[in-house]
Design a protein around this motif. Structure first.
Motif, PDB file in Angstrom:
ATOM      1  N   ASP A 109       0.828  -1.246  -0.092  1.00 28.56           N
ATOM      2  CA  ASP A 109      -0.014   0.027   0.173  1.00 28.56           C
ATOM      3  C   ASP A 109       0.937   1.329   0.074  1.00 28.56           C
ATOM      4  O   ASP A 109       0.343   2.298  -0.257  1.00 28.56           O
ATOM      5  CB  ASP A 109      -0.913  -0.092   1.156  1.00 28.56           C
ATOM      6  N   GLN A 110       2.153   1.135   0.171  1.00 31.14           N
ATOM      7  CA  GLN A 110       2.886   2.219   0.462  1.00 31.14           C
ATOM      8  C   GLN A 110       3.132   2.908  -1.139  1.00 31.14           C
ATOM      9  O   GLN A 110       3.397   4.102  -1.217  1.00 31.14           O
ATOM     10  CB  GLN A 110       4.328   1.910   1.034  1.00 31.14           C
ATOM     11  N   ALA A 111       2.896   2.146  -2.126  1.00 34.78           N
ATOM     12  CA  ALA A 111       3.246   2.750  -3.595  1.00 34.78           C
ATOM     13  C   ALA A 111       2.358   3.988  -3.608  1.00 34.78           C
ATOM     14  O   ALA A 111       2.603   4.963  -4.540  1.00 34.78           O
ATOM     15  CB  ALA A 111       2.604   1.769  -4.468  1.00 34.78           C
ATOM     16  N   GLN A 112       1.048   3.883  -2.997  1.00 33.28           N
ATOM     17  CA  GLN A 112       0.117   5.092  -3.154  1.00 33.28           C
ATOM     18  C   GLN A 112       0.818   6.592  -2.566  1.00 33.28           C
ATOM     19  O   GLN A 112       0.298   7.519  -2.855  1.00 33.28           O
ATOM     20  CB  GLN A 112      -1.058   4.975  -2.894  1.00 33.28           C
ATOM     21  N   PHE A 113       1.863   6.242  -1.653  1.00 34.92           N
ATOM     22  CA  PHE A 113       2.288   7.343  -0.958  1.00 34.92           C
ATOM     23  C   PHE A 113       3.537   8.027  -1.511  1.00 34.92           C
ATOM     24  O   PHE A 113       3.921   9.150  -1.015  1.00 34.92           O
ATOM     25  CB  PHE A 113       2.287   7.203   0.578  1.00 34.92           C
ATOM     26  N   GLY A 114       4.131   6.951  -2.154  1.00 34.66           N
ATOM     27  CA  GLY A 114       5.590   7.570  -2.755  1.00 34.66           C
ATOM     28  C   GLY A 114       6.370   6.182  -2.638  1.00 34.66           C
ATOM     29  O   GLY A 114       5.920   5.029  -2.564  1.00 34.66           O
ATOM     30  N   ASN A 118       8.744  -0.212  -5.810  1.00 37.04           N
ATOM     31  CA  ASN A 118       8.819  -1.629  -6.466  1.00 37.04           C
ATOM     32  C   ASN A 118       8.481  -2.713  -5.483  1.00 37.04           C
ATOM     33  O   ASN A 118       8.704  -2.702  -4.447  1.00 37.04           O
ATOM     34  CB  ASN A 118      10.346  -1.592  -6.566  1.00 37.04           C
ATOM     35  N   SER A 119       7.464  -3.403  -6.058  1.00 34.25           N
ATOM     36  CA  SER A 119       6.976  -4.637  -5.354  1.00 34.25           C
ATOM     37  C   SER A 119       8.186  -5.524  -4.651  1.00 34.25           C
ATOM     38  O   SER A 119       7.763  -6.256  -3.511  1.00 34.25           O
ATOM     39  CB  SER A 119       6.076  -5.248  -6.148  1.00 34.25           C
ATOM     40  N   ASP A 120       9.317  -5.586  -5.134  1.00 30.45           N
ATOM     41  CA  ASP A 120      10.363  -6.480  -4.558  1.00 30.45           C
ATOM     42  C   ASP A 120      10.729  -5.843  -3.191  1.00 30.45           C
ATOM     43  O   ASP A 120      11.328  -6.748  -2.401  1.00 30.45           O
ATOM     44  CB  ASP A 120      11.670  -6.351  -5.358  1.00 30.45           C
ATOM     45  N   PHE A 121      10.202  -4.576  -2.880  1.00 30.59           N
ATOM     46  CA  PHE A 121      10.612  -3.909  -1.554  1.00 30.59           C
ATOM     47  C   PHE A 121       9.460  -3.553  -0.788  1.00 30.59           C
ATOM     48  O   PHE A 121       9.531  -3.071   0.276  1.00 30.59           O
ATOM     49  CB  PHE A 121      11.580  -2.725  -1.961  1.00 30.59           C
ATOM     50  N   GLN A 145       0.284   4.500   8.830  1.00 32.28           N
ATOM     51  CA  GLN A 145       0.727   5.687  10.133  1.00 32.28           C
ATOM     52  C   GLN A 145       0.823   7.136   9.334  1.00 32.28           C
ATOM     53  O   GLN A 145       1.027   7.012   8.305  1.00 32.28           O
ATOM     54  CB  GLN A 145       2.015   5.123  10.623  1.00 32.28           C
ATOM     55  N   GLU A 146       0.788   8.012  10.062  1.00 36.21           N
ATOM     56  CA  GLU A 146       0.749   9.382   9.840  1.00 36.21           C
ATOM     57  C   GLU A 146       2.266  10.011   9.983  1.00 36.21           C
ATOM     58  O   GLU A 146       3.083   9.466  11.027  1.00 36.21           O
ATOM     59  CB  GLU A 146      -0.293  10.208  10.446  1.00 36.21           C
ATOM     60  N   ASN A 147       2.416  11.042   9.382  1.00 36.79           N
ATOM     61  CA  ASN A 147       3.675  12.114   9.571  1.00 36.79           C
ATOM     62  C   ASN A 147       4.924  11.645   9.665  1.00 36.79           C
ATOM     63  O   ASN A 147       5.643  11.260  10.616  1.00 36.79           O
ATOM     64  CB  ASN A 147       3.555  12.932  11.079  1.00 36.79           C
ATOM     65  N   PRO A 148       5.324  11.068   8.164  1.00 35.90           N
ATOM     66  CA  PRO A 148       4.410  11.039   7.084  1.00 35.90           C
ATOM     67  C   PRO A 148       3.673   9.902   7.005  1.00 35.90           C
ATOM     68  O   PRO A 148       3.819   8.958   7.605  1.00 35.90           O
ATOM     69  CB  PRO A 148       5.669  11.243   5.979  1.00 35.90           C
ATOM     70  N   ARG A 149       2.780  10.215   6.181  1.00 37.46           N
ATOM     71  CA  ARG A 149       1.611   9.008   5.713  1.00 37.46           C
ATOM     72  C   ARG A 149       2.383   7.982   5.154  1.00 37.46           C
ATOM     73  O   ARG A 149       3.340   8.063   4.121  1.00 37.46           O
ATOM     74  CB  ARG A 149       0.571   9.673   4.691  1.00 37.46           C
TER      75      ARG A 149
END
Length: 160
Positions: A109-114, A118-121, A145-149
């Motif tokens: 889900d991190q891909a949406q935030f920055g 890469n799915s390998d990571f 989590q927030e700050n940063p999202r």
């Protein structure tokens, strides 16, 4: 009183070592392991008055077919923002019985935030917990989590 690791703590893919250096400042012996000369130099420069508790280890953790970690060497292992799936069995072996693992890294889900994207990571849902499901879990979290999202998974567990 909380238990303290009774041997070296490995800060795996430590970067500038801020997590490991925090523990060294609390009196623990720490090994900072990373492949970046620049990051390890920063860590060494920061260590100053706790340098006797800190070992700098320049190592490539991602050499195919190699396990850079010695079996039953560490009383605790820290892993933050790093994922190399072939290393997981090595981490399991490198901890001493009763040793602690603290692992936190990004999920898909991190891909949406920055970065990373890469799915390998990026961990798949439940993946981190699955790797250590046979170990007593002291803490786990998977979500946002927030700050940063950010989207992360965390586990603190103990090798039986």
């Amino acid at each position: 009183m909380a238990e303290r690791p009774d041997g070296p703590v490995l800060d795996l893919a430590s970067g500038d070592g801020h997590n490991g250096l925090f523990l060294a400042a609390k009196g623990l012996d720490v090994v900072l392991a990373d492949r970046s000369d620049e990051a390890l130099r920063k860590a060494k420069d920061t260590a100053d008055d706790i340098a006797e508790r800190v070992t700098i280890w320049k190592v490539d953790l991602e050499k195919p077919g190699q396990n850079p970690l010695r079996e039953s060497e560490y009383s605790a292992i820290l892993v933050f923002r790093y994922l190399h799936r072939p290393l997981i069995p090595c981490i399991r072996k490198a901890l001493r019985p009763g040793g602690f693992l603290v692992y936190e890294t990004y999920t898909v889900d991190q891909a949406q935030f920055g970065k990373p994207r890469n799915s390998d990571f990026l961990l798949k849902p439940g993946e981190l917990m699955t790797w250590f499901k046979d170990w007593p879990v002291l803490h786990s979290f998977e979500g946002f989590q927030e700050n940063p999202r950010r989207a992360i998974a965390q586990i603190v567990c103990r090798k039986p």
